[in-house]
Every structure is written in C-alpha cells, then in structure tokens.
Design a protein around this motif. Structure first.
Motif, short mmCIF file in Angstrom:
data_model
loop_
_atom_site.label_atom_id
_atom_site.label_comp_id
_atom_site.label_asym_id
_atom_site.label_seq_id
_atom_site.Cartn_x
_atom_site.Cartn_y
_atom_site.Cartn_z
N ILE A 41 0.84 -1.20 0.00
CA ILE A 41 0.00 0.00 0.00
C ILE A 41 0.88 1.24 0.00
CG2 ILE A 41 -1.70 1.31 1.35
CD1 ILE A 41 -2.78 -1.37 2.38
N ASP A 188 -10.94 7.39 1.99
CA ASP A 188 -9.88 6.84 1.15
C ASP A 188 -9.49 5.44 1.60
OD1 ASP A 188 -9.77 9.08 -0.45
OD2 ASP A 188 -8.01 9.95 0.55
N GLN A 189 -9.38 5.26 2.92
CA GLN A 189 -8.99 3.95 3.44
C GLN A 189 -10.10 2.92 3.22
OE1 GLN A 189 -7.78 4.58 7.52
NE2 GLN A 189 -5.76 5.33 6.92
N LEU A 192 -9.96 1.96 -0.42
CA LEU A 192 -8.75 1.18 -0.65
C LEU A 192 -8.96 -0.27 -0.22
CD1 LEU A 192 -5.58 1.21 -1.24
CD2 LEU A 192 -5.39 1.34 1.23
N THR A 229 -16.45 2.44 -5.23
CA THR A 229 -15.05 2.11 -5.42
C THR A 229 -14.72 2.01 -6.90
OG1 THR A 229 -15.01 0.90 -3.32
CG2 THR A 229 -13.22 0.44 -4.87
N PRO A 234 -9.60 4.98 -6.18
CA PRO A 234 -9.05 5.09 -4.83
C PRO A 234 -7.54 5.25 -4.87
CG PRO A 234 -9.42 2.78 -5.39
CD PRO A 234 -9.93 3.60 -6.56
N LEU A 237 -2.74 1.05 -4.60
CA LEU A 237 -2.20 0.01 -3.72
C LEU A 237 -0.68 -0.03 -3.82
CD1 LEU A 237 -4.68 -2.91 -4.45
CD2 LEU A 237 -4.55 -1.57 -2.37
#
Length: 241
Positions: A41, A188-189, A192, A229, A234, A237
């Motif tokens: 990430i 955002d998290q 993700l 999503t 997003p 990663l």
C-alpha cells in the motif's frame, strides 16, 4: 511498520494481550491487510503519528492484572520507551518524547447511565475511552497476521476483518461530528480496503453471516461501497514509481 508501533505491539503480544484483550484498530490495520493480500500500500495511507489499541471491555480486569506490569498500561508502554507519559490525569492517551500517541479505546457501554470510561486498577494509568461504533469491530471476525517492521523483523498483530474495517470507516467518514480532514482519509482507506478485497481477497464476501454483528443497514452499504469504489479511483495500492 514503524519501529515504535512494532515495539508496542510486540510488548502487548508478549504480555498475552494481543488477540485476547486487545486488537489493533485504525490506520495500522492496513499493514495486516496488505500482508494478507500480498500487495504494498502507498505509504501516504499508512503514515500516522498514533496507534489505536482496541480493548474488549468484556475482558476480566483480574485476567488483565495477571499479564500486565504492575504499573498497568502505562507500564507496558514505558517498558518499550521510558519517555511515554499520560497527556493528563485519567487520560486515554499517552505520548512519547517524539510525539507518537497511543490511544486506548473501547466500545461504548450499552448502559446509558454508566460512565463513559472503563475503570482501571491503577490510579495513574491510561483510562480507556468509550467510542460509539467500536462494538462492531470488537464483535466482528478477527485475523492474525505476521507483518514486518522497518528493520525487517516480524511481529504478530490481531485486527478486525477487512470487510468490517471498510464498512466501519465509511460509517465514520459520514458522521457529521467527524473532523473534515479525517473524513477524507477515512473514506480513502475504506475505498482502498474495498478494492483490495475485490481484487485480491474475493473469497471474503460481504454477504457472509460472520458479519452479522454489524447493523443490517451498514452491511447493505457494502453494495454501494463496491459501486463507489469502481466509480472513484481510490489511492493506489502500489507507489507511483
């Protein structure tokens, strides 16, 4: 994982608290999820100056006392870094000389008359603060994962199921009382981790009955989370290099 966080987690694991009385909540969970999915990430999303220790309030204080240092939670932290101190008397938060914060949090009591803090046997110790919504994380499935610290040494951490994490983060991000800057990071998290599940952990279904500890409306949010999503790119990663 940064060394200070890794040392704190090793101390809780050595005290037989990790995965029994304590789990990890918040941003540091991402280290476990990236390891679980076999990805890396982007460092901007795992950068944080604090760590949340999620205490299961159902844990017996007598059981805790058998494994804790005589000085309690603060004693556990000072065994890692002697500069840790309470921000104020009875605080749920400790800080070290470098400004790294440790928060001791616990689910909100079902009894509205009960005080909002859990008693501690040590008068000068951290006092866990009750926070709404954490019962969903405490009651959700957990995963234990071995991660690496900044030196490359392993440590074990216990965190909520990534599906519960994503749904809880979306719920937190949409609260009116949430700091706007934290709202963006929460969302955002959530996106993700939802993307990570869809691409790398497809066996983790949001329809799983194991998630029944979460409110029905929140579980229904999973469908829209997946759609959002796909529509909203997003954070990556992988680092952009």
């Amino acid at each position: 994982m940064p060394l200070i966080a890794a040392r704190i987690l090793r101390a809780t694991d050595s005290a037989h608290l990790m995965g029994s009385a304590l789990d990890i909540a918040g941003t540091h969970c991402l280290f476990a999820y990236e390891r679980l999915a076999g990805v890396h990430i982007d460092s901007q999303l795992v950068a944080t100056g604090d760590i949340d220790l999620l205490l299961d309030r159902r844990t017996s204080l007598r059981l805790l006392a058998r494994h804790m240092p005589q000085e309690g939670w603060l004693g556990l932290l000072t065994s890692v870094d002697q500069s840790f101190r309470l921000l104020s008397k009875g605080s749920y938060r400790a800080v070290n000389k470098d400004g790294f914060l440790v928060d001791l949090i616990t689910p909100q009591s079902a009894d509205p008359i009960k005080p909002g803090r859990l008693e501690t046997p040590h008068a000068t110790d951290l006092t866990p603060v009750e926070i709404e919504g954490l019962k969903w994380l405490v009651n959700s499935p957990k995963i234990e994962q071995t991660v690496l610290d900044a030196r490359g040494f392993p440590l074990t951490m216990s965190v909520p199921d990534p599906r519960s994490f994503a749904l809880h983060k979306i719920w937190v991000s949409e609260r009116e009382d949430r700091d706007p800057l934290k709202q963006r990071r929460d969302k955002d998290q959530a996106y993700l981790v939802a993307e990570l599940i869809a691409k790398h952990l497809p066996h983790l279904s949001f329809e799983d009955s194991a998630l029944n500890a979460l409110p029905l409306e929140l579980r229904r949010r999973a469908a829209t989370l997946a759609a959002e999503t796909r529509e909203i790119t997003p954070p990556s990663l992988e680092p952009d290099w």
